[in-house]
Scaffold this motif. Structure first.
Motif, PDB file in Angstrom:
ATOM      1  N   LEU A   1       0.802  -1.220   0.000  1.00 61.75           N
ATOM      2  CA  LEU A   1       0.000   0.000   0.000  1.00 61.75           C
ATOM      3  C   LEU A   1       0.835   1.270   0.000  1.00 61.75           C
ATOM      4  CD1 LEU A   1      -3.013  -0.925   2.297  1.00 61.75           C
ATOM      5  CD2 LEU A   1      -3.042  -0.490  -0.150  1.00 61.75           C
ATOM      6  N   PRO A   2       1.880   1.383   0.851  1.00 64.22           N
ATOM      7  CA  PRO A   2       2.696   2.603   0.790  1.00 64.22           C
ATOM      8  C   PRO A   2       3.347   2.783  -0.570  1.00 64.22           C
ATOM      9  CG  PRO A   2       3.120   1.395   2.815  1.00 64.22           C
ATOM     10  CD  PRO A   2       2.319   0.485   1.934  1.00 64.22           C
ATOM     11  N   ALA A   3       3.836   1.680  -1.151  1.00 68.38           N
ATOM     12  CA  ALA A   3       4.479   1.787  -2.462  1.00 68.38           C
ATOM     13  C   ALA A   3       3.473   2.176  -3.529  1.00 68.38           C
ATOM     14  CB  ALA A   3       5.144   0.453  -2.818  1.00 68.38           C
ATOM     15  N   ALA A   4       2.279   1.593  -3.450  1.00 72.95           N
ATOM     16  CA  ALA A   4       1.253   1.907  -4.439  1.00 72.95           C
ATOM     17  C   ALA A   4       0.873   3.382  -4.367  1.00 72.95           C
ATOM     18  CB  ALA A   4       0.027   1.024  -4.221  1.00 72.95           C
ATOM     19  N   ALA A   5       0.779   3.893  -3.143  1.00 73.22           N
ATOM     20  CA  ALA A   5       0.429   5.302  -2.990  1.00 73.22           C
ATOM     21  C   ALA A   5       1.528   6.197  -3.545  1.00 73.22           C
ATOM     22  CB  ALA A   5       0.180   5.615  -1.519  1.00 73.22           C
ATOM     23  N   ALA A   6       2.766   5.763  -3.380  1.00 74.03           N
ATOM     24  CA  ALA A   6       3.894   6.581  -3.818  1.00 74.03           C
ATOM     25  C   ALA A   6       4.058   6.573  -5.328  1.00 74.03           C
ATOM     26  CB  ALA A   6       5.181   6.095  -3.155  1.00 74.03           C
ATOM     27  N   THR A   7       3.689   5.441  -5.971  1.00 80.87           N
ATOM     28  CA  THR A   7       3.933   5.327  -7.399  1.00 80.87           C
ATOM     29  C   THR A   7       2.688   5.594  -8.241  1.00 80.87           C
ATOM     30  OG1 THR A   7       3.498   2.952  -7.281  1.00 80.87           O
ATOM     31  CG2 THR A   7       5.786   3.660  -7.034  1.00 80.87           C
ATOM     32  N   ALA A   8       1.545   5.780  -7.564  1.00 85.86           N
ATOM     33  CA  ALA A   8       0.320   6.050  -8.324  1.00 85.86           C
ATOM     34  C   ALA A   8       0.418   7.400  -9.005  1.00 85.86           C
ATOM     35  CB  ALA A   8      -0.889   6.024  -7.390  1.00 85.86           C
ATOM     36  N   GLY A   9      -0.378   7.574 -10.028  1.00 85.25           N
ATOM     37  CA  GLY A   9      -0.376   8.877 -10.683  1.00 85.25           C
ATOM     38  C   GLY A   9      -0.508   8.800 -12.182  1.00 85.25           C
ATOM     39  N   ALA A  10      -0.482   7.585 -12.758  1.00 86.18           N
ATOM     40  CA  ALA A  10      -0.680   7.468 -14.191  1.00 86.18           C
ATOM     41  C   ALA A  10      -2.086   7.926 -14.536  1.00 86.18           C
ATOM     42  CB  ALA A  10      -0.471   6.020 -14.633  1.00 86.18           C
ATOM     43  N   GLU A  11      -2.189   8.816 -15.491  1.00 83.33           N
ATOM     44  CA  GLU A  11      -3.482   9.387 -15.848  1.00 83.33           C
ATOM     45  C   GLU A  11      -4.251   8.428 -16.753  1.00 83.33           C
ATOM     46  OE1 GLU A  11      -4.904  12.076 -14.794  1.00 83.33           O
ATOM     47  OE2 GLU A  11      -3.220  12.669 -13.527  1.00 83.33           O
ATOM     48  N   PRO A  12      -5.539   8.198 -16.466  1.00 80.48           N
ATOM     49  CA  PRO A  12      -6.351   7.378 -17.370  1.00 80.48           C
ATOM     50  C   PRO A  12      -6.361   7.988 -18.766  1.00 80.48           C
ATOM     51  CG  PRO A  12      -7.510   7.760 -15.297  1.00 80.48           C
ATOM     52  CD  PRO A  12      -6.300   8.651 -15.288  1.00 80.48           C
ATOM     53  N   GLY A  13      -6.188   7.143 -19.766  1.00 81.24           N
ATOM     54  CA  GLY A  13      -6.196   7.641 -21.133  1.00 81.24           C
ATOM     55  C   GLY A  13      -4.898   8.303 -21.542  1.00 81.24           C
ATOM     56  N   GLY A  14      -3.854   8.206 -20.688  1.00 79.72           N
ATOM     57  CA  GLY A  14      -2.577   8.803 -21.027  1.00 79.72           C
ATOM     58  C   GLY A  14      -1.856   8.021 -22.105  1.00 79.72           C
ATOM     59  N   PRO A  15      -0.696   8.499 -22.528  1.00 82.94           N
ATOM     60  CA  PRO A  15       0.024   7.836 -23.619  1.00 82.94           C
ATOM     61  C   PRO A  15       0.532   6.468 -23.194  1.00 82.94           C
ATOM     62  CG  PRO A  15       1.375   9.547 -22.616  1.00 82.94           C
ATOM     63  CD  PRO A  15       0.000   9.692 -22.030  1.00 82.94           C
ATOM     64  N   ILE A  16       0.558   5.546 -24.134  1.00 84.90           N
ATOM     65  CA  ILE A  16       1.100   4.208 -23.889  1.00 84.90           C
ATOM     66  C   ILE A  16       2.618   4.284 -23.958  1.00 84.90           C
ATOM     67  CG2 ILE A  16       1.242   1.851 -24.770  1.00 84.90           C
ATOM     68  CD1 ILE A  16      -1.583   2.209 -25.871  1.00 84.90           C
ATOM     69  N   THR A  17       3.267   3.708 -22.963  1.00 78.75           N
ATOM     70  CA  THR A  17       4.728   3.678 -22.950  1.00 78.75           C
ATOM     71  C   THR A  17       5.209   2.267 -23.250  1.00 78.75           C
ATOM     72  OG1 THR A  17       4.770   3.252 -20.567  1.00 78.75           O
ATOM     73  CG2 THR A  17       4.851   5.546 -21.270  1.00 78.75           C
ATOM     74  N   PHE A  18       6.438   2.170 -23.728  1.00 73.79           N
ATOM     75  CA  PHE A  18       7.034   0.884 -24.078  1.00 73.79           C
ATOM     76  C   PHE A  18       8.249   0.645 -23.188  1.00 73.79           C
ATOM     77  CE2 PHE A  18       4.646   2.225 -27.690  1.00 73.79           C
ATOM     78  CZ  PHE A  18       4.135   1.070 -28.259  1.00 73.79           C
ATOM     79  N   VAL A  19       8.292  -0.544 -22.580  1.00 69.81           N
ATOM     80  CA  VAL A  19       9.437  -0.918 -21.754  1.00 69.81           C
ATOM     81  C   VAL A  19       9.896  -2.302 -22.175  1.00 69.81           C
ATOM     82  CG1 VAL A  19       8.678   0.441 -19.766  1.00 69.81           C
ATOM     83  CG2 VAL A  19       7.958  -1.925 -19.952  1.00 69.81           C
ATOM     84  N   ARG A  20      11.158  -2.594 -21.962  1.00 69.90           N
ATOM     85  CA  ARG A  20      11.686  -3.927 -22.271  1.00 69.90           C
ATOM     86  C   ARG A  20      11.391  -4.919 -21.155  1.00 69.90           C
ATOM     87  NH1 ARG A  20      14.534  -4.387 -26.755  1.00 69.90           N
ATOM     88  NH2 ARG A  20      15.298  -2.514 -27.794  1.00 69.90           N
TER      89      ARG A  20
END
Length: 362
Positions: free
Chosen positions: A74-93
């Motif tokens: 939960l603490p980690a999720a709260a800290a890393t949340a913030g991706a906007e719905p409908g935002g751009p798709i990112t690509f990672v390896r």
């Protein structure tokens, strides 16, 4: 917004009692076909959606079980949340390796077992956990909407648990509660740790062993007792207390254990959990210590991350989904018979032999 229709509105529209409406949704097999069709037609005309309380009017039950759990993330999720719905798709390896260590944990597998059992018995499962404020409002709210509640250790004060158990059946998961009037479901923590420690001594000739982990909750004490049983039986020095490691917060927000820089390495680390064991594997790798050639490492739980670790982690596997299913069975038995005495269930465990103890890879 128009006011939502209630069970009373449906009963009035169909010309039946509210108990009949509730029974039509909760146990349709007990309602005559013509009456059931009438109730469903009225519900559709009024755009009625039955609530848990409405479904329970016929028999005083909601058809819902509760699970009061905890989430390491939960603490980690709260800290890393913030991706906007409908935002751009990112690509990672690839995702960071650390993410593979965070899910599923043993609480997740027990929850999955409960979900499957609830589905089998036509129950819903309501899940909650402690609030950041540390109060009991969340669990009180859950308890008011369910027929029975499962609780993980150290998530609730004893007095709050006692109050809830006076109203609905409660099952403590993973360790015995302080109140022996409550049912609980656990595993053979002592026997499992004794067995894996005996394996290290008997089959790999390890004589200098160190137990790593805390003594709270009670399952930690049981595992340390099993470790002591094994070393005592082998004629080795029996430690009075374990090594309780310190922790640090990783970049993702996860709490990871640390070892003292000046710690004299044993021949084997017997860890209270897989999480601790996996952190120790990381520490040893960073120090250039070869596992299992120089030091063996074992865990307890049997989470997925131990299987994909390198070296793969020898562990004591808890039957976690089976625990979740059994919790539901116990709750349902006590819902059907509130006078039933408490049940104390201990499931067997399995020692899973992998590379980190010195066993050859499969």
């Amino acid at each position: 917004m128009a006011k939502a229709a209630t069970v009373y509105d449906v009963a009035r529209h169909a010309g039946v009692s509210i108990a009949t409406v509730s029974m039509a949704f909760r146990r349709p097999d007990r309602v005559k076909q013509s009456t059931r069709d009438l109730v469903f037609a009225s519900a559709q005309a009024l755009h009625y959606v039955p609530s848990a309380s409405a479904r329970g009017l016929a028999d005083g039950r909601t058809g819902v079980l509760g699970l009061f759990s905890f989430d390491y993330l939960l603490p980690a999720a709260a800290a890393t949340a913030g991706a906007e719905p409908g935002g751009p798709i990112t690509f990672v390896r690839e995702y960071p390796d650390e993410w593979c260590r965070e899910f599923p944990l043993y609480v997740d597998e027990i929850q999955r077992g409960m979900e499957l059992a609830c589905w089998q018995h036509d129950y819903a499962l309501m899940i909650g956990g402690p609030s950041r404020a540390g109060g009991t409002d969340t669990v009180t709210d859950i308890a008011g909407h369910v027929d029975g509640l499962a609780v993980f250790p150290q998530t609730l004060p004893a007095d709050a648990l006692e109050r809830i158990a006076g109203r609905i059946p409660v099952v403590a998961v993973s360790e015995p509660p302080q109140d022996d009037r409550l049912s609980h479901v656990t595993v053979d923590n002592r026997g499992g740790t004794r067995a894996v420690t005996e394996h290290l001594i008997r089959d790999h000739g390890r004589r200098d062993l160190l137990f790593v982990g805390g003594l709270n909750p009670a399952e930690g004490r049981a595992r340390f007792a099993g470790f002591r049983d094994a070393v005592r039986a082998a004629g080795l020095r029996v430690p009075r207390k374990p090594l309780v490691p310190q922790t640090r917060v990783t970049p993702s927000g996860r709490a990871a254990v640390t070892l003292p820089d000046d710690l004299t390495l044993p021949e084997a680390f017997v860890c209270a959990t897989d999480d601790v064991a996996l952190d120790i594997l990381d520490i040893l790798a960073a120090r250039g210590v070869r596992v299992p050639e120089q030091v063996a490492v074992t865990g307890f739980d049997g989470i997925v991350a131990g299987r994909v670790a390198r070296p793969a982690l020898t562990t004591v596997r808890q039957p976690m989904p089976e625990m979740g299913r059994l919790v539901v069975d116990v709750l349902l038995r006590h819902i059907a018979d509130p006078a039933r005495p408490p049940e104390f269930c201990e499931l067997p465990v399995q020692v899973v032999l992998r590379e980190s103890c010195g066993c050859p890879p499969r």
